[in-house]
Scaffold this motif. Structure first.
Motif, mmCIF file in Angstrom:
data_model
loop_
_atom_site.group_PDB
_atom_site.id
_atom_site.type_symbol
_atom_site.label_atom_id
_atom_site.label_comp_id
_atom_site.label_asym_id
_atom_site.label_seq_id
_atom_site.Cartn_x
_atom_site.Cartn_y
_atom_site.Cartn_z
ATOM 1 N N CYS A 167 84.485 29.257 82.649
ATOM 2 C CA CYS A 167 83.573 28.412 81.875
ATOM 3 C C CYS A 167 83.165 29.037 80.546
ATOM 4 C CB CYS A 167 82.321 28.108 82.694
ATOM 5 S SG CYS A 167 82.628 27.048 84.119
ATOM 6 N N THR A 168 83.295 30.355 80.426
ATOM 7 C CA THR A 168 82.977 30.999 79.151
ATOM 8 C C THR A 168 84.156 30.938 78.175
ATOM 9 O OG1 THR A 168 83.712 33.217 79.800
ATOM 10 C CG2 THR A 168 81.456 32.594 80.363
ATOM 11 N N GLN A 169 85.316 30.473 78.657
ATOM 12 C CA GLN A 169 86.512 30.398 77.805
ATOM 13 C C GLN A 169 87.252 29.090 78.071
ATOM 14 O OE1 GLN A 169 88.897 34.020 78.241
ATOM 15 N NE2 GLN A 169 87.057 35.178 78.725
ATOM 16 N N LEU A 170 86.517 27.982 78.050
ATOM 17 C CA LEU A 170 87.130 26.683 78.310
ATOM 18 C C LEU A 170 88.236 26.411 77.301
ATOM 19 C CD1 LEU A 170 83.883 24.610 78.975
ATOM 20 C CD2 LEU A 170 85.559 25.355 80.688
ATOM 21 N N SER A 171 89.281 25.742 77.782
ATOM 22 C CA SER A 171 90.421 25.463 76.908
ATOM 23 C C SER A 171 90.929 24.053 77.176
ATOM 24 C CB SER A 171 91.527 26.495 77.151
ATOM 25 O OG SER A 171 92.643 26.244 76.325
ATOM 26 N N PHE A 172 90.317 23.091 76.513
ATOM 27 C CA PHE A 172 90.739 21.700 76.601
ATOM 28 C C PHE A 172 91.056 21.194 75.198
ATOM 29 C CE2 PHE A 172 88.236 22.197 80.463
ATOM 30 C CZ PHE A 172 89.033 21.561 81.403
ATOM 31 N N PRO A 173 92.052 20.309 75.057
ATOM 32 C CA PRO A 173 92.398 19.791 73.736
ATOM 33 C C PRO A 173 91.394 18.776 73.213
ATOM 34 C CG PRO A 173 93.743 18.730 75.407
ATOM 35 C CD PRO A 173 92.962 19.809 76.098
ATOM 36 N N ASN A 174 90.548 18.268 74.088
ATOM 37 C CA ASN A 174 89.590 17.226 73.712
ATOM 38 C C ASN A 174 88.166 17.701 73.963
ATOM 39 O OD1 ASN A 174 90.481 16.998 76.605
ATOM 40 N ND2 ASN A 174 88.748 15.577 76.672
ATOM 41 N N GLN A 175 87.218 16.950 73.405
ATOM 42 C CA GLN A 175 85.807 17.190 73.666
ATOM 43 C C GLN A 175 85.296 16.148 74.663
ATOM 44 O OE1 GLN A 175 84.298 17.172 69.538
ATOM 45 N NE2 GLN A 175 83.806 19.338 69.815
ATOM 46 N N SER A 201 79.379 24.280 73.758
ATOM 47 C CA SER A 201 79.211 23.632 72.455
ATOM 48 C C SER A 201 80.551 23.250 71.835
ATOM 49 C CB SER A 201 78.440 24.566 71.518
ATOM 50 O OG SER A 201 78.264 23.970 70.247
ATOM 51 N N LYS A 202 81.526 24.130 71.973
ATOM 52 C CA LYS A 202 82.855 23.875 71.416
ATOM 53 C C LYS A 202 83.495 22.637 72.026
ATOM 54 C CE LYS A 202 87.442 26.022 71.003
ATOM 55 N NZ LYS A 202 88.243 27.244 71.315
ATOM 56 N N HIS A 203 83.220 22.361 73.291
ATOM 57 C CA HIS A 203 83.882 21.264 73.998
ATOM 58 C C HIS A 203 82.998 20.030 74.152
ATOM 59 C CE1 HIS A 203 86.646 24.523 74.986
ATOM 60 N NE2 HIS A 203 87.530 23.580 75.222
ATOM 61 N N LEU A 204 81.856 20.033 73.455
ATOM 62 C CA LEU A 204 80.928 18.917 73.526
ATOM 63 C C LEU A 204 80.923 18.171 72.195
ATOM 64 C CD1 LEU A 204 78.787 17.728 75.515
ATOM 65 C CD2 LEU A 204 77.110 19.205 74.400
ATOM 66 N N THR A 205 80.987 16.842 72.280
ATOM 67 C CA THR A 205 80.938 16.038 71.059
ATOM 68 C C THR A 205 79.573 16.183 70.401
ATOM 69 O OG1 THR A 205 80.183 14.099 72.294
ATOM 70 C CG2 THR A 205 82.566 14.328 71.965
ATOM 71 N N ASN A 206 79.509 15.911 69.096
ATOM 72 C CA ASN A 206 78.216 15.879 68.419
ATOM 73 C C ASN A 206 77.334 14.834 69.089
ATOM 74 O OD1 ASN A 206 78.830 17.870 66.548
ATOM 75 N ND2 ASN A 206 79.751 16.399 65.131
ATOM 76 N N ASN A 207 76.105 15.202 69.328
ATOM 77 C CA ASN A 207 75.135 14.346 70.013
ATOM 78 C C ASN A 207 75.402 14.253 71.513
ATOM 79 O OD1 ASN A 207 72.696 12.986 69.354
ATOM 80 N ND2 ASN A 207 73.668 11.024 69.854
#
Length: 252
Positions: A94-102, A130-136
């Protein structure tokens, strides 16, 4: 990830026992359903054996699960197949998530936040979220409330139950809190009996990090999260000094 989280797995080696003790509880779902939408892309962190991932998928939510424990994910996939729900499950840190989408919402329950034992791992987790979460987008998680009157003295207690194999189980638990590193050390000695005859014993331990309310508020703000709502338990009660949990609804 380099801290003790990756070796903090003894409690989860028996996935059938884990399900026996935890599967029945779905107490988090009502509050989750207040905040998520069916059109949202959802990601459950530390999804375990799919205790919540599967029922949410059954309700029509688009949910993905991720966990670092291979045995738990194997069990989750087996359970999802039996329920005939298609859920993508991934073995990831979970500290290094790697998904192409948010995702529109990431959630992590069962007090899994306490498995991130150091400041560095907490920072890495929130940066990855934060990296994998959309704005808002929303990040929803819980953690136990550090009630010092309870943590300040060692706690020894005994539990007894019958396990999924029909064995009678007697567990001796010892919990000690070290305020210097904010870690609760939990040790369990487990004895198995059948028809009153002693069979064998097992032991396991786990470390759990406690984070204080003001500390958490500053931590979340430093990673660009705004706390929209806090609850003191999954019934929706307000946060108080004696509330058992701190449940955070955060928006990026």
């Amino acid at each position: 990830m380099t801290d003790l989280f990756t070796t903090n797995f003894e409690k989860y080696s028996d996935t059938a026992m884990y399900d026996q003790l935890n599967e029945h509880s779905k107490i988090e779902i009502p509050i989750l359903l207040q905040w998520i939408k069916k059109e949202n892309q959802l990601l459950e962190l530390a999804c375990g054996t799919g205790r919540l991932t599967i029922p949410l998928a059954e309700k029509g939510y688009n949910v993905t699960g991720v966990d670092l424990h291979e045995g738990m994910l194997k069990k989750a996939k087996e359970k999802a197949a039996k329920k005939e729900v298609a859920i993508p499950f991934y073995l990831q840190d979970c500290t290094q998530l790697s998904f192409p989408n948010q995702f529109e919402c990431l959630f992590m329950v069962g007090n899994s936040f306490q498995h991130f034992l150091t400041n560095q791992s907490q920072d890495a987790l929130l940066a990855s979220v934060s990296k994998h979460l959309t704005n808002n987008g929303l990040f929803i998680f819980d953690t136990r409330n550090p009630i010092l009157a309870e943590l300040s003295k060692p706690d020894h207690y005994v539990t007894e139950f019958q396990d999924y194999r029909g064995y009678d189980v007697k567990e001796h638990h010892l919990e000690t809190y070290e305020d210097g590193d904010q870690l609760l050390r939990c040790h369990t000695n487990r004895k198995y009996f059948k028809n009153g005859e002693y069979l064998h014993s097992e032991q396991d331990s786990i470390l759990l990090r406690y984070t204080y309310p003001l500390e958490m508020a500053r931590l979340l703000a430093s990673h660009g999260f705004k706390i929209e709502k806090r609850y003191g338990n999954w019934k929706g009660d307000d946060v108080s000094t004696n509330a058992p949990q701190m449940i955070f609804i955060c928006r990026k």
